[in-house]
Design a protein around this motif. Structure first.
Motif, PDB file in Angstrom:
ATOM      1  N   GLN A  23       0.840  -1.203   0.000  1.00 40.93           N
ATOM      2  CA  GLN A  23       0.000   0.000   0.000  1.00 40.93           C
ATOM      3  C   GLN A  23       0.874   1.252   0.000  1.00 40.93           C
ATOM      4  O   GLN A  23       0.605   2.211  -0.730  1.00 40.93           O
ATOM      5  CB  GLN A  23      -0.922   0.022   1.215  1.00 40.93           C
ATOM      6  CG  GLN A  23      -2.031  -1.002   1.186  1.00 40.93           C
ATOM      7  CD  GLN A  23      -2.846  -0.977   2.472  1.00 40.93           C
ATOM      8  OE1 GLN A  23      -2.961   0.037   3.133  1.00 40.93           O
ATOM      9  NE2 GLN A  23      -3.420  -2.115   2.824  1.00 40.93           N
ATOM     10  N   THR A  24       1.919   1.249   0.818  1.00 42.30           N
ATOM     11  CA  THR A  24       2.835   2.388   0.892  1.00 42.30           C
ATOM     12  C   THR A  24       3.451   2.686  -0.470  1.00 42.30           C
ATOM     13  O   THR A  24       3.620   3.851  -0.841  1.00 42.30           O
ATOM     14  CB  THR A  24       3.953   2.113   1.916  1.00 42.30           C
ATOM     15  OG1 THR A  24       3.350   1.949   3.200  1.00 42.30           O
ATOM     16  CG2 THR A  24       4.974   3.235   1.961  1.00 42.30           C
ATOM     17  N   LEU A  25       3.754   1.629  -1.222  1.00 39.90           N
ATOM     18  CA  LEU A  25       4.365   1.788  -2.541  1.00 39.90           C
ATOM     19  C   LEU A  25       3.356   2.157  -3.627  1.00 39.90           C
ATOM     20  O   LEU A  25       3.728   2.367  -4.774  1.00 39.90           O
ATOM     21  CB  LEU A  25       5.090   0.501  -2.947  1.00 39.90           C
ATOM     22  CG  LEU A  25       6.271   0.096  -2.076  1.00 39.90           C
ATOM     23  CD1 LEU A  25       6.786  -1.278  -2.483  1.00 39.90           C
ATOM     24  CD2 LEU A  25       7.379   1.132  -2.131  1.00 39.90           C
ATOM     25  N   PHE A  43       3.117   1.133  -9.588  1.00 42.25           N
ATOM     26  CA  PHE A  43       3.381   1.706  -8.273  1.00 42.25           C
ATOM     27  C   PHE A  43       3.293   3.220  -8.408  1.00 42.25           C
ATOM     28  O   PHE A  43       3.485   3.763  -9.489  1.00 42.25           O
ATOM     29  CB  PHE A  43       4.788   1.329  -7.792  1.00 42.25           C
ATOM     30  CG  PHE A  43       5.000  -0.152  -7.692  1.00 42.25           C
ATOM     31  CD1 PHE A  43       4.670  -0.834  -6.543  1.00 42.25           C
ATOM     32  CD2 PHE A  43       5.523  -0.870  -8.766  1.00 42.25           C
ATOM     33  CE1 PHE A  43       4.860  -2.212  -6.451  1.00 42.25           C
ATOM     34  CE2 PHE A  43       5.711  -2.235  -8.687  1.00 42.25           C
ATOM     35  CZ  PHE A  43       5.372  -2.909  -7.524  1.00 42.25           C
ATOM     36  N   THR A  44       3.043   3.896  -7.305  1.00 46.07           N
ATOM     37  CA  THR A  44       3.015   5.351  -7.309  1.00 46.07           C
ATOM     38  C   THR A  44       4.115   5.863  -6.402  1.00 46.07           C
ATOM     39  O   THR A  44       4.038   5.720  -5.174  1.00 46.07           O
ATOM     40  CB  THR A  44       1.650   5.888  -6.840  1.00 46.07           C
ATOM     41  OG1 THR A  44       0.635   5.352  -7.685  1.00 46.07           O
ATOM     42  CG2 THR A  44       1.612   7.406  -6.900  1.00 46.07           C
ATOM     43  N   GLY A  99       5.740   9.692  -9.475  1.00 48.09           N
ATOM     44  CA  GLY A  99       4.686   9.379 -10.432  1.00 48.09           C
ATOM     45  C   GLY A  99       4.470   7.879 -10.533  1.00 48.09           C
ATOM     46  O   GLY A  99       4.947   7.099  -9.711  1.00 48.09           O
ATOM     47  N   ARG A 100       3.757   7.502 -11.567  1.00 49.64           N
ATOM     48  CA  ARG A 100       3.400   6.094 -11.768  1.00 49.64           C
ATOM     49  C   ARG A 100       4.541   5.354 -12.462  1.00 49.64           C
ATOM     50  O   ARG A 100       5.006   5.771 -13.521  1.00 49.64           O
ATOM     51  CB  ARG A 100       2.130   6.010 -12.616  1.00 49.64           C
ATOM     52  CG  ARG A 100       1.514   4.639 -12.677  1.00 49.64           C
ATOM     53  CD  ARG A 100       0.109   4.760 -13.269  1.00 49.64           C
ATOM     54  NE  ARG A 100      -0.652   3.552 -13.109  1.00 49.64           N
ATOM     55  CZ  ARG A 100      -0.930   2.703 -14.095  1.00 49.64           C
ATOM     56  NH1 ARG A 100      -0.497   2.949 -15.320  1.00 49.64           N
ATOM     57  NH2 ARG A 100      -1.645   1.624 -13.869  1.00 49.64           N
ATOM     58  N   LEU A 101       4.973   4.262 -11.846  1.00 53.82           N
ATOM     59  CA  LEU A 101       6.031   3.426 -12.396  1.00 53.82           C
ATOM     60  C   LEU A 101       5.437   2.051 -12.661  1.00 53.82           C
ATOM     61  O   LEU A 101       4.596   1.576 -11.899  1.00 53.82           O
ATOM     62  CB  LEU A 101       7.200   3.328 -11.412  1.00 53.82           C
ATOM     63  CG  LEU A 101       7.794   4.665 -10.968  1.00 53.82           C
ATOM     64  CD1 LEU A 101       8.873   4.450  -9.922  1.00 53.82           C
ATOM     65  CD2 LEU A 101       8.341   5.442 -12.155  1.00 53.82           C
ATOM     66  N   ARG A 102       5.877   1.435 -13.727  1.00 52.53           N
ATOM     67  CA  ARG A 102       5.304   0.144 -14.131  1.00 52.53           C
ATOM     68  C   ARG A 102       6.313  -0.978 -13.951  1.00 52.53           C
ATOM     69  O   ARG A 102       7.442  -0.882 -14.413  1.00 52.53           O
ATOM     70  CB  ARG A 102       4.840   0.223 -15.580  1.00 52.53           C
ATOM     71  CG  ARG A 102       4.016  -0.967 -15.999  1.00 52.53           C
ATOM     72  CD  ARG A 102       3.379  -0.709 -17.337  1.00 52.53           C
ATOM     73  NE  ARG A 102       2.650  -1.886 -17.743  1.00 52.53           N
ATOM     74  CZ  ARG A 102       1.370  -1.883 -18.048  1.00 52.53           C
ATOM     75  NH1 ARG A 102       0.680  -0.769 -17.982  1.00 52.53           N
ATOM     76  NH2 ARG A 102       0.771  -2.989 -18.423  1.00 52.53           N
ATOM     77  N   GLY A 103       5.868  -2.050 -13.279  1.00 52.86           N
ATOM     78  CA  GLY A 103       6.717  -3.203 -13.036  1.00 52.86           C
ATOM     79  C   GLY A 103       6.255  -4.408 -13.837  1.00 52.86           C
ATOM     80  O   GLY A 103       5.056  -4.654 -13.958  1.00 52.86           O
ATOM     81  N   THR A 104       7.215  -5.133 -14.372  1.00 54.22           N
ATOM     82  CA  THR A 104       6.948  -6.391 -15.066  1.00 54.22           C
ATOM     83  C   THR A 104       7.801  -7.451 -14.400  1.00 54.22           C
ATOM     84  O   THR A 104       9.019  -7.284 -14.277  1.00 54.22           O
ATOM     85  CB  THR A 104       7.332  -6.295 -16.556  1.00 54.22           C
ATOM     86  OG1 THR A 104       6.626  -5.221 -17.152  1.00 54.22           O
ATOM     87  CG2 THR A 104       7.018  -7.589 -17.284  1.00 54.22           C
ATOM     88  N   GLY A 105       7.159  -8.529 -13.954  1.00 55.27           N
ATOM     89  CA  GLY A 105       7.894  -9.605 -13.313  1.00 55.27           C
ATOM     90  C   GLY A 105       7.619 -10.924 -14.011  1.00 55.27           C
ATOM     91  O   GLY A 105       6.587 -11.078 -14.680  1.00 55.27           O
TER      92      GLY A 105
END
Length: 143
Positions: A23-25, A43-44, A99-105
Protein backbone atom coordinates in the motif's frame (compact mmCIF):
# COMPACT_ATOMS: atom_id res chain seq x y z
CA UNK A 1 -13.38 -17.97 -15.12
CA UNK A 2 -12.88 -19.70 -11.78
CA UNK A 3 -12.18 -17.61 -8.73
CA UNK A 4 -8.48 -17.57 -7.97
CA UNK A 5 -7.67 -18.15 -4.31
CA UNK A 6 -4.79 -17.63 -1.96
CA UNK A 7 -3.25 -14.73 -0.03
CA UNK A 8 -2.06 -12.95 -3.17
CA UNK A 9 -5.35 -13.28 -5.08
CA UNK A 10 -7.43 -12.40 -2.02
CA UNK A 11 -5.53 -9.10 -1.85
CA UNK A 12 -5.62 -8.12 -5.52
CA UNK A 13 -9.26 -9.18 -5.95
CA UNK A 14 -10.39 -7.19 -2.89
CA UNK A 15 -11.30 -10.06 -0.56
CA UNK A 16 -8.51 -9.01 1.84
CA UNK A 17 -6.38 -5.89 2.22
CA UNK A 18 -3.08 -5.83 0.39
CA UNK A 19 -0.03 -5.74 2.69
CA UNK A 20 0.72 -2.34 4.19
CA UNK A 21 4.17 -2.19 2.58
CA UNK A 22 2.57 -2.67 -0.85
CA UNK A 23 0.00 0.00 0.00
CA UNK A 24 2.84 2.39 0.89
CA UNK A 25 4.36 1.79 -2.54
CA UNK A 26 1.06 2.53 -4.28
CA UNK A 27 0.84 -1.09 -5.49
CA UNK A 28 -1.66 -1.64 -8.31
CA UNK A 29 -2.28 -5.03 -9.91
CA UNK A 30 -2.72 -4.73 -13.69
CA UNK A 31 -2.65 -8.25 -15.12
CA UNK A 32 -1.10 -11.68 -14.87
CA UNK A 33 -0.51 -14.44 -17.39
CA UNK A 34 -0.34 -17.49 -15.16
CA UNK A 35 0.80 -20.04 -17.80
CA UNK A 36 3.77 -17.85 -18.77
CA UNK A 37 4.47 -16.78 -15.16
CA UNK A 38 4.37 -13.05 -15.93
CA UNK A 39 2.76 -10.16 -14.10
CA UNK A 40 2.22 -6.47 -14.76
CA UNK A 41 1.96 -4.03 -11.86
CA UNK A 42 2.12 -0.31 -11.22
CA UNK A 43 3.38 1.71 -8.27
CA UNK A 44 3.01 5.35 -7.31
CA UNK A 45 6.25 7.00 -6.24
CA UNK A 46 5.41 9.97 -4.01
CA UNK A 47 7.45 12.96 -2.82
CA UNK A 48 7.95 11.06 0.46
CA UNK A 49 10.20 8.63 -1.47
CA UNK A 50 12.64 11.26 -2.76
CA UNK A 51 16.10 12.55 -1.93
CA UNK A 52 17.01 16.28 -1.97
CA UNK A 53 17.42 16.12 -5.79
CA UNK A 54 13.82 14.95 -6.21
CA UNK A 55 14.84 11.45 -7.28
CA UNK A 56 13.24 8.35 -5.81
CA UNK A 57 15.62 6.70 -3.37
CA UNK A 58 17.08 3.42 -4.57
CA UNK A 59 15.64 1.61 -1.56
CA UNK A 60 12.12 2.42 -2.81
CA UNK A 61 13.02 1.32 -6.35
CA UNK A 62 14.37 -1.92 -4.87
CA UNK A 63 11.18 -2.36 -2.82
CA UNK A 64 9.06 -1.90 -5.95
CA UNK A 65 11.16 -4.48 -7.79
CA UNK A 66 10.87 -6.82 -4.79
CA UNK A 67 7.09 -6.36 -4.92
CA UNK A 68 7.22 -7.19 -8.64
CA UNK A 69 9.26 -10.38 -8.68
CA UNK A 70 7.58 -11.94 -5.63
CA UNK A 71 4.04 -11.51 -6.98
CA UNK A 72 5.10 -13.01 -10.32
CA UNK A 73 5.63 -16.25 -8.41
CA UNK A 74 2.75 -15.76 -5.96
CA UNK A 75 0.26 -15.44 -8.81
CA UNK A 76 1.18 -18.97 -9.96
CA UNK A 77 0.88 -20.67 -6.57
CA UNK A 78 -1.94 -22.64 -5.03
CA UNK A 79 -4.08 -21.28 -2.17
CA UNK A 80 -2.03 -23.16 0.46
CA UNK A 81 1.35 -21.94 -0.80
CA UNK A 82 3.40 -18.80 -0.32
CA UNK A 83 6.95 -17.79 -1.17
CA UNK A 84 10.01 -16.82 0.82
CA UNK A 85 12.64 -14.71 -0.94
CA UNK A 86 16.14 -16.13 -0.57
CA UNK A 87 18.01 -13.36 -2.37
CA UNK A 88 17.45 -10.22 -4.43
CA UNK A 89 19.88 -8.42 -6.74
CA UNK A 90 18.98 -4.98 -8.04
CA UNK A 91 20.58 -2.87 -10.76
CA UNK A 92 19.76 0.84 -10.91
CA UNK A 93 19.91 2.07 -14.51
CA UNK A 94 18.62 5.64 -14.34
CA UNK A 95 17.09 7.97 -11.77
CA UNK A 96 13.40 7.54 -11.03
CA UNK A 97 11.08 10.49 -10.54
CA UNK A 98 7.79 10.66 -8.71
CA UNK A 99 4.69 9.38 -10.43
CA UNK A 100 3.40 6.09 -11.77
CA UNK A 101 6.03 3.43 -12.40
CA UNK A 102 5.30 0.14 -14.13
CA UNK A 103 6.72 -3.20 -13.04
CA UNK A 104 6.95 -6.39 -15.07
CA UNK A 105 7.89 -9.60 -13.31
CA UNK A 106 8.32 -13.18 -14.45
CA UNK A 107 9.15 -16.62 -13.24
CA UNK A 108 12.26 -17.47 -15.24
CA UNK A 109 12.53 -21.07 -14.04
CA UNK A 110 11.09 -23.22 -11.29
CA UNK A 111 12.56 -26.50 -10.11
CA UNK A 112 10.54 -28.05 -7.27
CA UNK A 113 10.23 -25.53 -4.48
CA UNK A 114 12.96 -23.19 -5.82
CA UNK A 115 12.10 -20.45 -8.33
CA UNK A 116 14.27 -17.98 -10.21
CA UNK A 117 12.60 -14.64 -10.86
CA UNK A 118 13.30 -11.48 -12.86
CA UNK A 119 11.73 -8.04 -12.98
CA UNK A 120 11.93 -4.62 -14.58
CA UNK A 121 10.68 -1.20 -13.49
CA UNK A 122 9.93 1.51 -16.06
CA UNK A 123 9.06 5.19 -15.87
CA UNK A 124 5.97 6.72 -17.56
CA UNK A 125 8.00 7.17 -20.78
CA UNK A 126 8.78 3.44 -20.85
CA UNK A 127 12.45 3.95 -20.00
CA UNK A 128 14.02 1.22 -17.92
CA UNK A 129 14.76 2.44 -14.39
CA UNK A 130 16.00 -0.76 -12.81
CA UNK A 131 16.09 -4.52 -13.01
CA UNK A 132 16.12 -7.27 -10.42
CA UNK A 133 16.67 -10.98 -10.16
CA UNK A 134 15.69 -13.08 -7.18
CA UNK A 135 15.60 -16.63 -5.91
CA UNK A 136 12.62 -17.76 -3.87
CA UNK A 137 11.44 -20.89 -2.12
CA UNK A 138 7.82 -22.01 -2.32
CA UNK A 139 6.61 -22.75 1.20
CA UNK A 140 3.41 -24.36 2.50
CA UNK A 141 1.04 -22.21 4.53
CA UNK A 142 0.22 -23.69 7.90
CA UNK A 143 -3.41 -23.14 8.78
Amino acid sequence: MTERKGLFWDGVEGRAPIPRAAQTLGFEFLEADIPSGTIELAFTATEAFTNPLGEVLGAFVAAMLYDTVGPALLATLGPDEFQSTLDLQVSFLRPARTGRLRGTGRVVHRNGDIAFLAGELRNPDGELIGTATATARVIPLDH
